[in-house]
Design a protein around this motif. Structure first.
Motif, PDB file in Angstrom:
ATOM      1  N   ALA A 402       0.816  -1.213   0.000  1.00 45.14           N
ATOM      2  CA  ALA A 402       0.000   0.000   0.000  1.00 45.14           C
ATOM      3  C   ALA A 402       0.848   1.261   0.000  1.00 45.14           C
ATOM      4  N   GLY A 403       2.113   1.150   0.423  1.00 46.20           N
ATOM      5  CA  GLY A 403       3.010   2.295   0.418  1.00 46.20           C
ATOM      6  C   GLY A 403       3.566   2.534  -0.976  1.00 46.20           C
ATOM      7  N   SER A 404       4.510   3.451  -1.068  1.00 44.94           N
ATOM      8  CA  SER A 404       5.087   3.802  -2.369  1.00 44.94           C
ATOM      9  C   SER A 404       6.435   3.131  -2.575  1.00 44.94           C
ATOM     10  N   PHE A 405       6.655   2.005  -1.926  1.00 47.47           N
ATOM     11  CA  PHE A 405       7.964   1.355  -1.968  1.00 47.47           C
ATOM     12  C   PHE A 405       8.133   0.554  -3.255  1.00 47.47           C
ATOM     13  N   THR A 406       9.307   0.648  -3.848  1.00 49.75           N
ATOM     14  CA  THR A 406       9.634  -0.152  -5.019  1.00 49.75           C
ATOM     15  C   THR A 406      10.777  -1.098  -4.687  1.00 49.75           C
ATOM     16  N   VAL A 407      11.908  -0.537  -4.294  1.00 50.02           N
ATOM     17  CA  VAL A 407      13.058  -1.328  -3.866  1.00 50.02           C
ATOM     18  C   VAL A 407      13.353  -0.998  -2.409  1.00 50.02           C
ATOM     19  N   VAL A 408      13.536  -2.023  -1.589  1.00 47.33           N
ATOM     20  CA  VAL A 408      13.786  -1.830  -0.162  1.00 47.33           C
ATOM     21  C   VAL A 408      15.005  -2.632   0.262  1.00 47.33           C
ATOM     22  N   ASP A 439      14.746 -10.668  -4.872  1.00 46.89           N
ATOM     23  CA  ASP A 439      16.133 -10.273  -4.602  1.00 46.89           C
ATOM     24  C   ASP A 439      16.748  -9.720  -5.893  1.00 46.89           C
ATOM     25  N   VAL A 440      17.139  -8.445  -5.872  1.00 49.32           N
ATOM     26  CA  VAL A 440      17.764  -7.840  -7.053  1.00 49.32           C
ATOM     27  C   VAL A 440      19.252  -7.581  -6.816  1.00 49.32           C
ATOM     28  N   GLY A 441      19.792  -8.170  -5.745  1.00 49.13           N
ATOM     29  CA  GLY A 441      21.226  -8.054  -5.470  1.00 49.13           C
ATOM     30  C   GLY A 441      21.573  -6.754  -4.772  1.00 49.13           C
ATOM     31  N   GLY A 442      22.785  -6.703  -4.302  1.00 49.77           N
ATOM     32  CA  GLY A 442      23.243  -5.491  -3.630  1.00 49.77           C
ATOM     33  C   GLY A 442      22.527  -5.231  -2.322  1.00 49.77           C
ATOM     34  N   GLY A 443      21.972  -6.293  -1.695  1.00 49.03           N
ATOM     35  CA  GLY A 443      21.251  -6.116  -0.440  1.00 49.03           C
ATOM     36  C   GLY A 443      19.904  -5.450  -0.602  1.00 49.03           C
ATOM     37  N   ALA A 444      19.349  -5.473  -1.816  1.00 48.09           N
ATOM     38  CA  ALA A 444      18.078  -4.793  -2.081  1.00 48.09           C
ATOM     39  C   ALA A 444      17.041  -5.785  -2.606  1.00 48.09           C
ATOM     40  N   ILE A 486      15.029   5.534  -5.585  1.00 48.71           N
ATOM     41  CA  ILE A 486      16.046   5.094  -4.628  1.00 48.71           C
ATOM     42  C   ILE A 486      17.394   5.676  -5.047  1.00 48.71           C
ATOM     43  N   GLU A 487      18.330   5.677  -4.112  1.00 50.96           N
ATOM     44  CA  GLU A 487      19.662   6.171  -4.424  1.00 50.96           C
ATOM     45  C   GLU A 487      20.358   5.213  -5.377  1.00 50.96           C
ATOM     46  N   ALA A 488      21.231   5.755  -6.220  1.00 55.78           N
ATOM     47  CA  ALA A 488      21.938   4.926  -7.200  1.00 55.78           C
ATOM     48  C   ALA A 488      22.763   3.871  -6.483  1.00 55.78           C
ATOM     49  N   ARG A 489      22.597   2.623  -6.870  1.00 52.86           N
ATOM     50  CA  ARG A 489      23.340   1.528  -6.248  1.00 52.86           C
ATOM     51  C   ARG A 489      23.410   0.363  -7.218  1.00 52.86           C
ATOM     52  N   SER A 490      24.299  -0.562  -6.936  1.00 54.55           N
ATOM     53  CA  SER A 490      24.436  -1.740  -7.790  1.00 54.55           C
ATOM     54  C   SER A 490      23.293  -2.708  -7.500  1.00 54.55           C
ATOM     55  N   LEU A 491      22.588  -3.099  -8.551  1.00 60.80           N
ATOM     56  CA  LEU A 491      21.493  -4.067  -8.434  1.00 60.80           C
ATOM     57  C   LEU A 491      21.741  -5.167  -9.466  1.00 60.80           C
ATOM     58  N   PRO A 492      22.712  -6.034  -9.207  1.00 58.78           N
ATOM     59  CA  PRO A 492      23.191  -6.977 -10.235  1.00 58.78           C
ATOM     60  C   PRO A 492      22.138  -7.937 -10.778  1.00 58.78           C
ATOM     61  N   LYS A 493      21.113  -8.240  -9.989  1.00 53.24           N
ATOM     62  CA  LYS A 493      20.100  -9.189 -10.457  1.00 53.24           C
ATOM     63  C   LYS A 493      18.907  -8.504 -11.125  1.00 53.24           C
TER      64      LYS A 493
END
Length: 652
Positions: A402-408, A439-444, A486-493
């Motif tokens: 219900a929130g506006s979250f995409t990647v957490v 899981d999209v990698g990078g702890g996200a 979200i802030e730019a970060r590595s999302l390897p998956k």
């Protein structure tokens, strides 16, 4: 046992709240006094006027030395806010109806409010039966039975009672004992939270706040945070039903003594909770059901918002349709005039300004800032799923959808779960196993319900991007991160996840539409290959951009187009004002690593000597390696970062 009792006979404090409800002067307070021996009308004005104004609390001892709390709520319409503050915690409702009056306006409204806030077990106490004859008693009993059946409680116990003759006293106690034993609820795993119902100063103790903890347990010595002030205080002592305890458990009336706090800065409607895990909000997405018989709510309305012990004005905006008819449930966004501590799953009531009646209520689904557009794909479908998750007790999933979250991240999840990160691990595991998170990698982690929205947004953006930048392979991951907020970060998956739907491809480290290729005229294709060949012939001595422009008669804009394409294809690297073929750049990296095999730090002079280059060239190279995270500047030299040290054995 809810907690270890000190300085008192052992008693089992049941985590159950019994609550009264009903019209003014129907005998609620007299009933509570008969059951507990406590007069819950404590205020002078209550004594003077002969009616309850504020909430009253009393312990009720049941067989087996068990104790439950009884909340006595005021019946007068003027004190509905106080009534709601008590009704939110009721597990067993004693609906009190006077035999000489029958069902009255607050009888109906109180039951409506309790149903909006909770789904309790219900019993009816028909009071003042000594004032009516047998015929009236029978007529009122039938009327009450029909009323209960219409409201979903056809089998609720109905006990005639008189505080004068004592009729029904033992049956009321037995029914309370039976229903209290039937109460069951899934423990709320979230950290400690309690809405403040009352505050007072006690001689020898200082400031005491009372309430019924919603979740978690407060322990003596714990630090708690007062909201919305966001001040921290320490729990000095705890009592429940006049028993000293080590903990304040959920679903039991608690009096918590706080250190070093003045009673004047605390008030009903505030909240105390585990530090850093809760926060007051002025925005909420919620379900809302219209429980009136004939009133309609327009698309944008002002009203009163009541939840827990708080009350504030609110602007209610329907997220579907132009009005909300009677009996219909929808989704709304609420902008609160004053911040309130709320969490997914909290129940609330809306009261209209004119007429001043209870309109309806529902579940809080999210307290995240509201950014959704009604035109977004599966918008209402996702809210429906969030509501279902709330009803099933999956409150973290409800908040995420219900929130506006995409990647957490794990930290984000712990915050939204209102738990310490270590305590939130099981919830994260459950969401992963159910497929709710990807899981999209990078702890996200990508919230699965956002995937269609991200895909649609990216397709739309790529269509425009390919038109305006036909010589680029597409958008990179930092661009996608900005798109997802979200802030730019590595999302390897992430490339694999987005490509799975077939609407987007990932080539040359860029996202693009499947049928797109950079459009180059035959002349430009030939020129691009000549530029690449020229750069490659430079070897370890990279070419300056000015040299390339002069060599091929290009302006800065045209060269930039060619270089962007070559970089996206992974054929060249750019550092400073230099352009080098990626194969030669990697050869320089190996030379630098070779230097590190024999020393901890490499200077500019040492790299110059290894390459036979000038100082400025060596500086640009080292700064490039710094930027990509391979090296770090220390005392005028460079050292390898920890992850790169694994490339070879450390020097002997």
């Amino acid at each position: 046992m809810a907690g270890e009792v000190k300085n008192a006979p052992p008693s089992e404090i049941m985590q159950v709240i019994i609550g009264t409800a009903g019209h003014v002067d129907h005998g609620k307070t007299c009933l509570v006094k008969a059951l507990t021996g406590c007069d819950t009308d404590r205020l002078p004005e209550e004594k003077l006027r002969g009616l309850s104004i504020d909430l009253g609390f009393a312990p009720c001892r049941l067989p087996g030395n068990r104790i439950v709390g009884i909340v006595d709520v005021p019946g007068h319409e003027d004190f509905i806010r106080n009534m709601i503050a008590g009704a939110a915690s009721i597990d067993v409702l004693m609906l009190v109806i006077a035999a000489n009056d029958g069902i009255m306006p607050q009888t109906r409204e109180h039951l409506q409010i309790v149903q909006l806030l909770k789904t309790p077990l219900v019993m009816v106490v028909l009071t003042k039966v000594d004032l009516v004859d047998a015929e009236i008693r029978e007529t009122v009993t039938l009327e009450v039975r029909e009323f209960l059946a219409r409201n979903g409680y056809p089998d609720a116990p109905l006990i005639p009672f008189s505080s004068v003759t004592g009729e029904g006293y033992q049956q009321v106690r037995r029914t309370i004992d039976k229903l209290a034993s039937q109460v069951s609820f899934a423990p709320d795993a979230r950290a400690f939270r309690m809405n403040v119902e009352r505050v007072f100063s006690a001689k020898g103790y200082g400031t005491v706040v009372t309430g019924i903890p919603i979740s978690g347990c407060g322990h003596i010595g714990d630090t708690v945070e007062l909201h919305p002030a966001r001040r921290h205080y320490v729990i000095r002592s705890i009592q429940a039903y006049k028993h000293d305890l080590d903990i304040a458990p959920a679903h039991a009336c608690a009096a918590i003594n706080l250190r070093d706090i003045e009673a004047e800065i605390v008030a009903r409607g505030m909240t105390i909770g585990a530090p850093g895990l809760y926060g007051a909000t002025s925005s909420a997405v919620a379900s809302l059901k219209n429980t009136t018989d004939s009133l309609k709510l327009p698309r944008l309305s002002d009203a009163w918002f009541l939840s827990g012990t708080s009350k504030t004005r609110v602007k209610v905006r329907l997220l579907e349709g132009s009005q909300l008819p009677p009996g219909v449930e929808t989704f709304v966004h609420m902008a609160l005039e004053e911040p309130v501590v709320l969490a997914a799953g909290d129940r609330y009531v809306i009261r209209l300004l004119n007429p001043m009646v209870t309109f309806g209520g529902g579940d809080i689904l999210s307290t995240a800032p509201f950014h959704k557009k009604k035109t977004a794909p599966n918008f209402l479908e996702v809210l429906q799923k969030a509501h279902l998750a709330a009803l099933e007790g999956n409150l973290l999933l409800c908040e995420l959808m219900a929130g506006s979250f995409t990647v957490v991240t794990k930290g984000d999840l712990a915050e939204k779960a209102h738990m310490e990160e270590k305590d939130a691990a099981p919830a994260l595991k459950a969401l992963m196993e159910s497929g709710s998170l990807i899981d999209v990698g990078g702890g996200a982690f990508l919230v699965r319900e956002r995937l269609p929205l991200v895909e649609s947004q990216m397709v739309k953006i790529l269509e425009g991007y390919h038109r305006t930048k036909p010589m680029s392979w597409g958008i990179d991951t930092p661009y996608v991160c900005r798109l997802m907020g979200i802030e730019a970060r590595s999302l390897p998956k992430l490339p694999e996840v987005l490509a799975a739907g077939g609407r987007i491809v990932f080539r040359h480290n860029r996202y693009a539409l499947p049928d797109f290729k950079p459009s180059l005229k035959s002349f430009d294709m030939e020129l691009k290959e000549k530029i690449l060949s020229f750069i490659e012939k430079g070897g370890l001595d990279a070419q300056a951009q000015g040299t390339i422009m002069e060599r091929f008669g290009l302006d800065a804009g045209k060269l930039s187009q060619f270089l962007r394409l070559l970089i996206e294809e992974g054929q060249v690297r750019l550092f400073g004002n230099h352009v080098i073929h990626v194969r030669h750049y990697e050869a320089i990296r190996e030379k630098l690593l070779e230097l590190f095999r024999s020393r901890e730090s490499v200077t500019i002079a040492e790299l110059r000597a290894s390459l036979g280059s000038g100082r400025h060239y060596a500086v640009d190279l080292l700064e490039s390696f710094d930027t990509e995270g391979m090296t770090r500047r220390v005392n005028g030299g460079r050292v390898l970062v920890k992850t790169w040290k694994k490339a070879f054995e450390p020097p002997i």
